[in-house]
Design a protein around this motif. Structure first.
Motif, mmCIF file in Angstrom:
data_model
loop_
_atom_site.group_PDB
_atom_site.id
_atom_site.type_symbol
_atom_site.label_atom_id
_atom_site.label_comp_id
_atom_site.label_asym_id
_atom_site.label_seq_id
_atom_site.Cartn_x
_atom_site.Cartn_y
_atom_site.Cartn_z
ATOM 1 N N MET A 404 25.695 10.410 23.470
ATOM 2 C CA MET A 404 25.519 10.226 22.026
ATOM 3 C C MET A 404 26.450 11.117 21.230
ATOM 4 O O MET A 404 26.826 12.214 21.672
ATOM 5 C CB MET A 404 24.065 10.532 21.615
ATOM 6 C CG MET A 404 23.074 9.437 21.947
ATOM 7 S SD MET A 404 21.385 9.846 21.394
ATOM 8 C CE MET A 404 21.554 9.742 19.622
ATOM 9 N N THR A 564 28.261 13.694 25.573
ATOM 10 C CA THR A 564 27.379 14.059 24.464
ATOM 11 C C THR A 564 28.176 14.981 23.542
ATOM 12 O O THR A 564 28.727 15.987 23.994
ATOM 13 C CB THR A 564 26.128 14.794 24.985
ATOM 14 O OG1 THR A 564 25.484 13.985 25.961
ATOM 15 C CG2 THR A 564 25.166 15.102 23.844
ATOM 16 N N ASP A 579 26.125 8.290 16.344
ATOM 17 C CA ASP A 579 24.871 7.652 16.782
ATOM 18 C C ASP A 579 23.673 8.255 16.061
ATOM 19 O O ASP A 579 22.663 7.586 15.853
ATOM 20 C CB ASP A 579 24.685 7.832 18.295
ATOM 21 C CG ASP A 579 25.828 7.178 19.072
ATOM 22 O OD1 ASP A 579 26.075 5.983 18.849
ATOM 23 O OD2 ASP A 579 26.468 7.871 19.884
#
Length: 610
Positions: A404, A564, A579
């Motif tokens: 993300m 991430t 996100d």
């Protein structure tokens, strides 16, 4: 480090001293006794060898003190031999004189050899102690809490590592044994003078307080000028450094004349105080020599009178005059060393104060080893404050799933950078927990935790070395080919071939031979080479041209693929495709969601976006 010593470091260098090596009150230890006790404890392992060096120093000094008295016997034998030869009652005993001269030569040679041995021992000991202190400070630097560096200048730390350790080194290598030899010399000479004549000794001792009065008078008059010289020197240096650092801006605003006028003012002030202080301190030697000569006259008259009465020999007069000439020097040395010891105590106090600073929370004795890191990060009810009484992160909770892109936005002081510091365990949370793959990051070693992170910050950090070496800093065992591949992925190859030496071009100490955008691309290449599972990105495109900004953005997008990523966003336009956006205000998450969701809420995010 990529930058040279700061101005603070330069200002904290060795201070100009006044007459007799006097130092400022601010350069004295707050607790002289405590500082010296700590230093003596630190010297514990060298106790035996230092005692040996002191004994050798005493032996060397004693041998040199005995020299004049024994040599006086040769003078007496020569004088009496000449008188006897004139009277026709005897001859000069050259055998006896030769024996005395050999003994004297042996004493002086022995004294010199012992002094050399003692000097060699103390030089070795002081160098070893300086090495240990610098090593301990260096190790301490890597163990200390980060908040120390948030409140202390680089110059302050550099000063402890260099100036303060050097002050201790000089004292150990020179002043300790010099203090011992000076005290032994004073006592020894006094004893030898008393064995020759108490009356002549009394006359010689009258000179000491007279010299002290002369020195005290000159110091009192000259000290204010030495203080002015120090202040003037600081003003001149500061002005020159300031004008040199901002030379382009100064010229751009036609400030040459103002700058020169200011320099002339400071320089004139320095000139006035410098010549007065130097003139007054220069008077000290001839005045003390004059007082000393008065003493020699008194000693000579008394010696001649005693010789005519037959209570003292010619050789003893000669020896006494030698002792008188040697008596005042060690007294001056003791006075000077007393000041030096104050400075040493201050230096030791600062060094041991630094070594006693609080360290990071100890590692878990049984740390967790993560089998696989995918990039799952959770903030669970995190509370934190740099000071216990002032909490700035009140109740922060968020989950970042693997891959993300998490954008952290908010006004200045909202706590964005603080969250990154907590994530990297530069600080530990006061309450709550930060989890990596479900494990509290406090249960991991800091080394293992940080192995999983890559950082690209707004303030780029490059060191003096080649571009290749700066990129390889991300993974030191990387091959040249891997470094070049990372550079190509970060678009470093777009500019590197235009530079002299290409990847082997040396970045200078000030990092001024490449542009801001080029620096940023090199740091992105470094992060790509590390290949971490989690990224922390502090947007840094505000000071570059549009073309370079696009390259940096493309390089960052490539870097964030399948990782991430935590993005500290300054420009809201750059995080539309995140996100999850965490909107922070006064240490709390006030909103979270996608760009579209947050705009639809028409809350704080929409307000700052619009």
């Amino acid at each position: 480090m990529s930058h040279g010593p700061s101005a603070t470091a330069k200002q904290r260098g060795p201070r100009p001293r006044g007459p007799m090596g006097m130092i400022d009150k601010e350069n004295k230890a707050k607790d002289f006794k405590g500082a010296m006790i700590k230093l003596i404890r630190y010297l514990g392992k060298y106790k035996t060898i230092i005692i040996v060096a002191i004994i050798i120093a005493i032996a060397s000094t004693t041998a040199s003190i005995l020299g004049p008295k024994i040599l006086g016997k040769a003078t007496t034998a020569l004088f009496e031999g000449l008188i006897n030869q004139i009277r026709g009652t005897g001859e000069i005993d050259f055998a006896y004189i030769g024996k005395i001269l050999l003994i004297t030569l042996g004493l002086y040679v022995g004294s010199a050899v012992l002094a050399y041995i003692q000097g060699w021992i103390m030089a070795k000991v002081s160098a070893d102690i300086s090495y240990r202190l610098r090593r301990d400070i260096s190790q301490k630097i890597n163990k200390m809490e980060l908040k120390y560096y948030d409140t202390t200048t680089q110059g302050e730390i550099l000063s402890r590592l260099t100036n303060d350790v050097d002050a201790i080194n000089q004292t150990l290598s020179q002043s300790i044994t010099q203090m011992i030899t000076s005290v032994v010399t004073v006592i020894g000479i006094l004893v030898m003078m008393l064995t020759i004549s108490w009356l002549m000794t009394l006359i010689a001792l009258v000179v000491v307080p007279l010299s002290g009065l002369v020195i005290g008078f000159i110091i009192k008059k000259s000290q204010k000028h030495f203080a002015g010289q120090q202040k003037g020197l600081g003003l001149v240096n500061s002005h020159v450094e300031e004008m040199f650092g901002g030379h382009t801006e100064m010229r751009a605003f036609n400030g040459e004349k103002r700058s020169q006028e200011k320099f002339e003012k400071y320089n004139d002030g320095l000139y006035e105080s410098a010549w007065k202080s130097q003139f007054l301190s220069g008077l000290m030697m001839p005045l003390t020599r004059f007082v000393g000569n008065v003493g020699y006259v008194g000693v000579t008259i008394a010696g001649g009178w005693l010789a005519t009465k037959g209570t003292i020999s010619v050789g003893d007069i000669q020896a006494f005059i030698q002792y008188v000439r040697s008596f005042t020097q060690p007294i001056s040395q003791i006075a000077n060393i007393t000041n030096v010891l104050q400075q040493t105590a201050a230096a030791a106090e600062r060094v041991f104060e630094f070594l006693g600073e609080a360290e990071e929370v100890a590692e878990n004795p049984n740390p967790v080893k993560l089998e696989e890191v995918k990039g799952l990060v959770e903030f669970r009810n995190v509370k934190f404050g740099y000071h216990p009484e002032k909490t700035i992160i009140h109740n922060f909770s968020a989950v970042a799933k693997p891959g993300m892109k998490i954008a952290i936005v908010g006004p200045t002081g909202a706590g964005k950078t603080t969250m990154v510091k907590l994530l990297m365990r530069f600080y530990d949370v006061n309450d709550g927990a930060i989890l990596l793959e479900g494990e509290d990051i406090r249960d991991l070693t800091r080394h293992d935790l940080r192995e999983n992170f890559g950082m690209v910050l707004q303030d780029t950090w490059l060191f003096s070395g080649t571009i290749l070496e700066n990129i390889r800093y991300g993974r030191l065992d990387a091959t040249d080919a891997e470094v070049v591949m990372a550079a190509e992925a970060a678009y470093v190859d777009h500019f590197v071939d235009t530079l002299p030496g290409s990847y082997n071009m040396e970045i200078n100490e000030e990092v001024t031979n490449i542009s801001e955008g080029q620096k940023q691309l090199i740091t992105i290449a470094r992060a790509i080479l590390k290949n971490p599972k989690i990224l922390i990105l502090d947007e840094a495109t505000s000071s570059v041209d549009t073309h370079t900004e696009l390259l940096i953005q493309k390089a960052m997008d490539k870097l964030m693929e399948n990782r991430t990523s935590f993005i500290i966003a300054h420009r809201l336009s750059t995080i539309r495709n995140a996100d999850l956006i965490l909107v922070m205000r006064n240490g709390d998450i006030v909103e979270q969601g996608t760009h579209k969701e947050l705009l639809e809420k028409n809350g704080f995010y929409a307000e700052i976006y619009n």
